[in-house]
Structure formats: structure tokens, C-alpha cells
Design an enzyme around this catalytic site. Structure first.
Site, mmCIF file in Angstrom:
data_model
loop_
_atom_site.group_PDB
_atom_site.id
_atom_site.type_symbol
_atom_site.label_atom_id
_atom_site.label_comp_id
_atom_site.label_asym_id
_atom_site.label_seq_id
_atom_site.Cartn_x
_atom_site.Cartn_y
_atom_site.Cartn_z
ATOM 1 N N TRP A 102 0.832 -1.210 0.000
ATOM 2 C CA TRP A 102 0.000 0.000 0.000
ATOM 3 C C TRP A 102 0.858 1.248 0.000
ATOM 4 O O TRP A 102 0.547 2.209 -0.712
ATOM 5 C CB TRP A 102 -1.005 -0.027 1.153
ATOM 6 N N ASP A 172 -1.528 6.660 6.360
ATOM 7 C CA ASP A 172 -2.622 5.844 5.810
ATOM 8 C C ASP A 172 -2.979 4.816 6.879
ATOM 9 O O ASP A 172 -2.322 3.787 7.008
ATOM 10 C CB ASP A 172 -2.156 5.162 4.521
ATOM 11 N N LYS A 196 -12.847 -1.391 7.031
ATOM 12 C CA LYS A 196 -12.229 -2.360 7.938
ATOM 13 C C LYS A 196 -12.740 -2.121 9.358
ATOM 14 O O LYS A 196 -13.605 -2.852 9.820
ATOM 15 C CB LYS A 196 -10.715 -2.261 7.836
HETATM 16 N N1 PMP Z 1 -4.259 1.484 2.181
HETATM 17 C C1 PMP Z 1 -4.360 0.350 2.907
HETATM 18 C C2 PMP Z 1 -3.423 0.160 4.057
HETATM 19 C C3 PMP Z 1 -5.314 -0.602 2.570
HETATM 20 O O1 PMP Z 1 -5.404 -1.734 3.281
HETATM 21 C C4 PMP Z 1 -6.184 -0.369 1.489
HETATM 22 C C5 PMP Z 1 -7.275 -1.337 1.092
HETATM 23 N N2 PMP Z 1 -7.216 -2.592 1.503
HETATM 24 C C6 PMP Z 1 -6.023 0.803 0.761
HETATM 25 C C7 PMP Z 1 -5.072 1.717 1.145
HETATM 26 C C8 PMP Z 1 -6.912 1.101 -0.416
HETATM 27 O O2 PMP Z 1 -8.113 1.518 0.094
HETATM 28 P P1 PMP Z 1 -9.382 1.816 -0.818
HETATM 29 O O3 PMP Z 1 -9.809 0.536 -1.400
HETATM 30 O O4 PMP Z 1 -10.340 2.409 0.185
HETATM 31 O O5 PMP Z 1 -8.974 2.818 -1.845
#
Ligand code: PMP
Length: 360
Positions: A102, A172, A196
């Protein structure tokens, strides 16, 4: 009806009592004659729902008064762009700590807007480590420092908050928000996709220090400017009303449970017993360094990968679902967010031990 223990990384399990309350209020919310989904976001009823959700989140996380809470759409992925668009403020570069898939995506997006200085990169460890706090050398001229406190895929979580001095720290927190107490005042921006620990997908929470609002690149769409949303209490356009309402139910439950310290204690206990079960066996293993194992996402590998599909099948037959690991890691991953009761973790451990006895 029988509800399973759902170990999904996201969208993830929601607390049963929250779903029950939503069910009870589905056709008519509080004498309004309509469902929350059918309400105008500018009406008195919805405004009260929205305001209570924000107030409860502020109380739960002890968010200081000089921070705004924004209820947005676009997912955490949109924040990968909104952060540089808003925070560069004439500067040329930003510092990023790369500790997983991520943060890698956040880096790739930021590169479209600025020079990215990688302060640390744990790719070589296959994202099983975090850098030592003392090894992090930040650029005092960077616009901000970005990191991912919990990497959802490899299951790596920072045991500390990086000290970036006067440079704003951006986090994040998609997969760690509300899992433990954090000192919000150490951050410039915290963002998280809701799906989550917060509520249903479709809502993205941004907690931002007020002095960082109002410096967006004027060439960018107004929807990507934090000021647009801050000035309009996140109602510049139609917000994700139902997800916001559901998040409010989750926040109220968090307060009822005793707040962040009480929630953190349970999470710590759940994670400790699952890691102990993994470490005590030769049949299962977790590749992450012990100082940075995630309390929320627990990957574990079976010594014999040929048994993976049998494990998943038999686990499902025992009401334990969505355990398949991310394809980049393999094996299993148990995401044990706030809504996963301790009994769910106990049931998983009991199943793991039984499966080991049958297949070792
Ligand atoms: N950052 C992290 C740490 C994630 O776990 C996720 C999704 N699993 C995201 C970003 C992406 O999030 P989104 O699908 O809400 O764009």
C-alpha cells in the site's frame, strides 16, 4: 441464519449489534417515516446523524479541536493523490517510508505530483520488517512525510510513530484506525478507507490539522481540495450518507465498549494468542519480525502449501471464512479487526490445532 466468523481484510466483518440496530432502523429511522438511505443529507434528521457520528469519533480518538474530520468518498486510494495535491504547497518533494504494497501505491501516485524521497524501503525483506526509528533521516525541506502504520497485506505494523519534527506526518491508517489508542496531535493528516474498522465501504475518513487546509494546487478539481470539504462540513456534494450513518453506529459502540483503551486491550489479547498459536507450532509460521507484527492482519503459512486448499475448505465448513492469504504472500491471512470477537479467534486457533493434528 448462522453468521460465520469472517476474517476478510476488507470489506470486513461488522459488529452484529451494529447490523441489528441498522436492521431495526432500516424502514424508519427514529420516527422520521423513512430509511436513513432516503433522507436528504441537508435535512434536520440526517444532519443530527452526521454530527453525532463526528462527535463520537472525536471523543473516541480524542481528536484535538484544531483538527477537522472529513467524511469523503474515493477510498484511501484517492488520498494517495489528494495528499500531494493539497500538501505540497509549492514544495518540490515529499518523504515516503515504503514498507509494503500500500505504501508502494502511495509512492507511485505521489510521483505524478512531486519528487519522492524514499526514507526507507523494506522491499528486500519482502515487507516483513519496519525500519528502526533511529535510522530514519527526514528531509527538513520535505512538504510532508507519508507512511503506512499498518500494511494490510504482509501484516506489518509500526510499533512507533516516526518523529518528523516540524514536517507534517501523514498516515494511511486504513487497516489500523480505531484498533489502538493513538496521539492524533502527532499527525498532520490521518486517512482511512472505512471498510475495515469503521463501517461499510464507500466512506473515507480524513482527519487533518487545520493549518494544512487551503493550500491545494488551484489547477486541481475542487472535489480534491480539502478546503472544499472542510468549509462545507463534508456536504459540498452528496456524501455517502448510509456509510456515514453506519460508521456512527460503530463509533457509538466503541464508546459503549469503554473507548480506545478497552478496545486496544482486547485487540492485543486476540493478536497475542493467535501469534502464540502460530509460533508454538512447526506446522504454521508467520514471516514478520516479532517487533512489528500487525495486530489486525495476521498472515500465516502452512509448512506444506499443498494443504492450503484443504485448510480453507475445512475452515469454511467450521464457519471460519475468507482466510486465503493475499496472492503476493500466499498461505492464509486472518484479519482480526475490532468486529472479530475474541471467540472467533479462539475458534480459529482451535481449528488450526485440530487441522495440524490431522495433517502433521
Ligand atoms: N491502504 C491500505 C493500508 C489498505 O489496506 C487499502 C485497502 N485494503 C487501501 C489503502 C486502499 O483503500 P481503498 O480501497 O479504500 O482505496
Amino acid at each position: 441464519m448462522s453468521r460465520v466468523y469472517n476474517f476478510s481484510a476488507g470489506p470486513a466483518a461488522l459488529p452484529t449489534e451494529v447490523l441489528e440496530q441498522a436492521q431495526a432502523e432500516m424502514l424508519e429511522w427514529n420516527g422520521s417515516g423513512m430509511s436513513v438511505m432516503e433522507m436528504s443529507h441537508r435535512g434536520k434528521d440526517y444532519m443530527s446523524i452526521a454530527a453525532k457520528a463526528e462527535a463520537d469519533l472525536r471523543q473516541l480518538m480524542t481528536i484535538p479541536d484544531n483538527y477537522k474530520v472529513l467524511f469523503l468518498q474515493g477510498g484511501a486510494s484517492s488520498q494517495f493523490a489528494m495528499v500531494p495535491i493539497n500538501l505540497l504547497n509549492g514544495k518540490k518533494s515529499a518523504d515516503y517510508i515504503l514498507t509494503g504494497q500500500w505504501s508502494k501505491k502511495a509512492v507511485a501516485e505521489a510521483k505524478r505530483y512531486c519528487d519522492v524521497n524514499l526514507v526507507a524501503d523494506t522491499t528486500d525483506s519482502k515487507f516483513t520488517t519496519v525500519p528502526d526509528a533511529a535510522s530514519l533521516k527526514f528531509d527538513p525541506d520535505a512538504a510532508y512525510v507519508h507512511y503506512t502504520p499498518n500494511e494490510t497485506i504482509a501484516g506489518v505494523e509500526f510499533p512507533y510513530i516516526p518523529d518528523t519534527g516540524d514536517v507534517p506526518l501523514v498516515a494511511d491508517m486504513s487497516s489500523t484506525i480505531l484498533s489502538r489508542h493513538i496521539d492524533v496531535s502527532k499527525f498532520g493528516v490521518i486517512y482511512a478507507g472505512a471498510q475495515k474498522n469503521i463501517g461499510p465501504a464507500g466512506l473515507t475518513i480524513v482527519i487533518i490539522r487545520e493549518d494544512l487546509i487551503g493550500t491545494a494546487d488551484p489547477a486541481m478539481p475542487v472535489m480534491l481540495d480539502y478546503k472544499t470539504h472542510a468549509d462545507n462540513d463534508s456536504m459540498y456534494n452528496t456524501p455517502p450518507t448510509y456509510s456515514w450513518y453506519m460508521a456512527g453506529l460503530v463509533f457509538a459502540r466503541g464508546l459503549k465498549l469503554g473507548g480506545m483503551n478497552a478496545i486496544e486491550k482486547v485487540n492485543q489479547r486476540k493478536a497475542e494468542k493467535l501469534y502464540k498459536a502460530i509460533d508454538d507450532s512447526v506446522f504454521y509460521s508467520n514471516p514478520v519480525a516479532t517487533n512489528c507484527r500487525s495486530r489486525m492482519n495476521v498472515p500465516f503459512i502452512l509448512a506444506n502449501a499443498d494443504l492450503d486448499s484443504a485448510f480453507i475448505e475445512q475452515a469454511a465448513a467450521n464457519g471460519l471464512v475468507t482466510l486465503k492469504g493475499h496472492r503476493s504472500v500466499g498461505g492464509m491471512r486472518a484479519s482480526i479487526y475490532n468486529a472479530m470477537p475474541e471467540e472467533g479467534v479462539d475458534a480459529l486457533i482451535a481449528f488450526m490445532q485440530e487441522f495440524e493434528r490431522g495433517n502433521a
